[in-house]
Design a protein around this motif. Sequence first.
Motif, PDB file in Angstrom:
ATOM      1  N   GLY A   1       0.768  -1.353  -0.060  1.00 28.43           N
ATOM      2  CA  GLY A   1      -0.176   0.046  -0.159  1.00 28.43           C
ATOM      3  C   GLY A   1       0.777   1.116   0.113  1.00 28.43           C
ATOM      4  N   GLU A   2       2.170   1.108  -0.042  1.00 26.93           N
ATOM      5  CA  GLU A   2       3.173   2.460  -0.105  1.00 26.93           C
ATOM      6  C   GLU A   2       3.650   2.480  -1.370  1.00 26.93           C
ATOM      7  N   ARG A   3       3.885   3.932  -1.699  1.00 29.64           N
ATOM      8  CA  ARG A   3       4.304   4.022  -3.091  1.00 29.64           C
ATOM      9  C   ARG A   3       5.975   4.287  -2.871  1.00 29.64           C
ATOM     10  N   PHE A   4       6.595   3.813  -4.084  1.00 26.37           N
ATOM     11  CA  PHE A   4       8.057   3.888  -3.999  1.00 26.37           C
ATOM     12  C   PHE A   4       8.673   4.399  -5.377  1.00 26.37           C
ATOM     13  N   GLU A   5       9.553   4.884  -5.438  1.00 30.08           N
ATOM     14  CA  GLU A   5      10.069   5.603  -6.651  1.00 30.08           C
ATOM     15  C   GLU A   5      11.703   5.362  -7.015  1.00 30.08           C
ATOM     16  N   ALA A   6      11.985   5.240  -8.140  1.00 33.09           N
ATOM     17  CA  ALA A   6      13.388   5.124  -8.368  1.00 33.09           C
ATOM     18  C   ALA A   6      13.639   5.348 -10.006  1.00 33.09           C
ATOM     19  N   LYS A   7      15.030   5.867 -10.021  1.00 34.99           N
ATOM     20  CA  LYS A   7      15.293   6.232 -11.515  1.00 34.99           C
ATOM     21  C   LYS A   7      15.521   5.024 -12.164  1.00 34.99           C
ATOM     22  N   LEU A   8      15.709   5.117 -13.619  1.00 36.72           N
ATOM     23  CA  LEU A   8      16.201   3.987 -14.300  1.00 36.72           C
ATOM     24  C   LEU A   8      17.512   3.616 -13.943  1.00 36.72           C
ATOM     25  N   GLY A   9      17.708   2.215 -13.829  1.00 38.40           N
ATOM     26  CA  GLY A   9      18.961   1.730 -13.350  1.00 38.40           C
ATOM     27  C   GLY A   9      19.277   1.387 -12.000  1.00 38.40           C
ATOM     28  N   GLU A  10      18.146   1.956 -11.347  1.00 41.35           N
ATOM     29  CA  GLU A  10      18.189   1.929  -9.798  1.00 41.35           C
ATOM     30  C   GLU A  10      16.725   1.143  -9.428  1.00 41.35           C
ATOM     31  N   ILE A  11      16.011   0.626 -10.343  1.00 38.24           N
ATOM     32  CA  ILE A  11      14.717   0.059  -9.952  1.00 38.24           C
ATOM     33  C   ILE A  11      14.967  -1.273  -9.616  1.00 38.24           C
ATOM     34  N   PRO A  12      14.243  -1.810  -8.361  1.00 36.90           N
ATOM     35  CA  PRO A  12      14.483  -3.339  -7.897  1.00 36.90           C
ATOM     36  C   PRO A  12      14.196  -4.317  -9.032  1.00 36.90           C
ATOM     37  N   SER A  13      14.552  -5.257  -9.180  1.00 35.85           N
ATOM     38  CA  SER A  13      14.492  -6.204 -10.028  1.00 35.85           C
ATOM     39  C   SER A  13      13.161  -7.234 -10.085  1.00 35.85           C
ATOM     40  N   ASP A  14      12.528  -6.954  -8.743  1.00 36.95           N
ATOM     41  CA  ASP A  14      11.496  -7.824  -8.742  1.00 36.95           C
ATOM     42  C   ASP A  14      10.081  -7.110  -8.169  1.00 36.95           C
ATOM     43  N   ILE A  15      10.335  -5.990  -9.008  1.00 40.12           N
ATOM     44  CA  ILE A  15       8.782  -5.245  -8.663  1.00 40.12           C
ATOM     45  C   ILE A  15       8.060  -5.005 -10.257  1.00 40.12           C
ATOM     46  N   GLY A  16       6.796  -4.391 -10.087  1.00 39.79           N
ATOM     47  CA  GLY A  16       6.125  -4.143 -11.340  1.00 39.79           C
ATOM     48  C   GLY A  16       5.746  -2.883 -11.577  1.00 39.79           C
ATOM     49  N   ALA A  17       6.292  -1.982 -12.245  1.00 40.96           N
ATOM     50  CA  ALA A  17       6.292  -0.602 -12.275  1.00 40.96           C
ATOM     51  C   ALA A  17       4.862  -0.301 -12.850  1.00 40.96           C
ATOM     52  N   ILE A  18       4.143   0.757 -12.237  1.00 42.21           N
ATOM     53  CA  ILE A  18       2.834   1.109 -12.548  1.00 42.21           C
ATOM     54  C   ILE A  18       2.460   2.528 -12.226  1.00 42.21           C
ATOM     55  N   ASP A  19       3.471   3.132 -12.633  1.00 42.99           N
ATOM     56  CA  ASP A  19       3.410   4.776 -12.647  1.00 42.99           C
ATOM     57  C   ASP A  19       4.450   5.230 -13.078  1.00 42.99           C
TER      58      ASP A  19
END
Length: 417
Positions: free
Chosen positions: A294-312
């Motif tokens: 339920g919490e939002r997280f953000e990261a720049k390209l190249g720093e995105i965790p490999s186990d997530i699904g980007a939805i915004d």
Amino acid sequence: MRFGIRTLDELSVRGKTVLCRVDINQPVDRGTGTLKSVNRITACVPTIRELSDKGAKVVLMAHQGSDIEYKNFYTTKPHAKVLSELLGREVRWIDDVCGPAAREEIRNLKDGDILLLDNVRFVSEEQTLFEMKLRLTHEQQAKTLLVEKLAPLADLYVCDAFAAAHRDQPSLCGFEQVLPSAMGRLFEKEYCTVSSVMEEPNRPCVFSLGGAKISDAFQMMETVLSRGIADTILTGGLVANIFLIALGNDIGAGSAAFIEKSNYTEYYEKAKALYAEYGKKIVLPTDLAWVKDGERFEAKLGEIPSDIGAIDIGHESAETYRKIILAAKTVFVNGPMGVFEQEPSEYGTKALWQALADTEGFTVLGGGDSITATEKYKLTDKIGYICTGGGALIRFLSGEELPVVKALRHGSTLPLK
């Protein structure tokens, strides 16, 4: 005429029976039998009012339920009630489409009367499956039950259903083969507006393409880039994710898995080809967001965790898009930046929509999700033009000749009675 199609200005309708095809397809609350939205009904009121005020006997044809499954069809009875309230006059309704009861009701109409027939998709030849499987020509559609039963009772045919102009069905393309025809005020306004975007947009001209309807977005993108219509394309939603993965970015296993599950992997090569040729005009997100517990997280390209699904898209991308929109003279939007229905993943869409409200450029918006987002953020009166059509708008902006436009041009050559 405009674009080779008659307008209402060229018709003399007093005492004439006018078959008027409208698109008032709205979400329905089946529990209460009421409509959840009335925006499409409101949009066609000017045409209906004008025909009635000028003394026409107005017969309205409409569908309710856009799925090919019959269980999703619904009666147009609640639409008649809404129309009566909006027009301030009675709109009669009958639970028949082209049978003896409907035909008798049409014969008994007086000047200025308005009658709404039941859902035309209760007639099998009006169903999407029928259209897709048989692919009748317009001449063949003129010989279907609906047209053969109703056309002899009418003097004129008017189409005000631009939102359904990509459909190739008898109520939309058959009557123009046998009746002198014209477009209604809503059709005229929408067709002229989207034509101006395609032919002579004020520049810079920016297209923002997001959402999940990938085939439409890529077809539209190729058209507006190859024709030099778009100066810049902003990407969001699955459109952006496909580009990012195609270009070698790791945006999370969940993102890639969703694209594979949806059978969209074929668009990787298309994205590569488009970016290779038009990369200077295609703007991709530089950061993305995901939601966990339920919490939002953000990261720049190249720093995105490999186990997530980007939805915004992230804040940085949203700010970049905002500046581009504020500097634009024409902005066309189809599709949100992410899953805007949920608060943790709505930031990108909300920020972009606020930029649309703030820009001095002319804004055009279309598609069901785009309209829903506009209503959610209460920005309807801040958008230059909201097109009621989703599929029709996309097909038009993809360079296709719409079936209903072709039919109306033919009907406009038939002599007026």
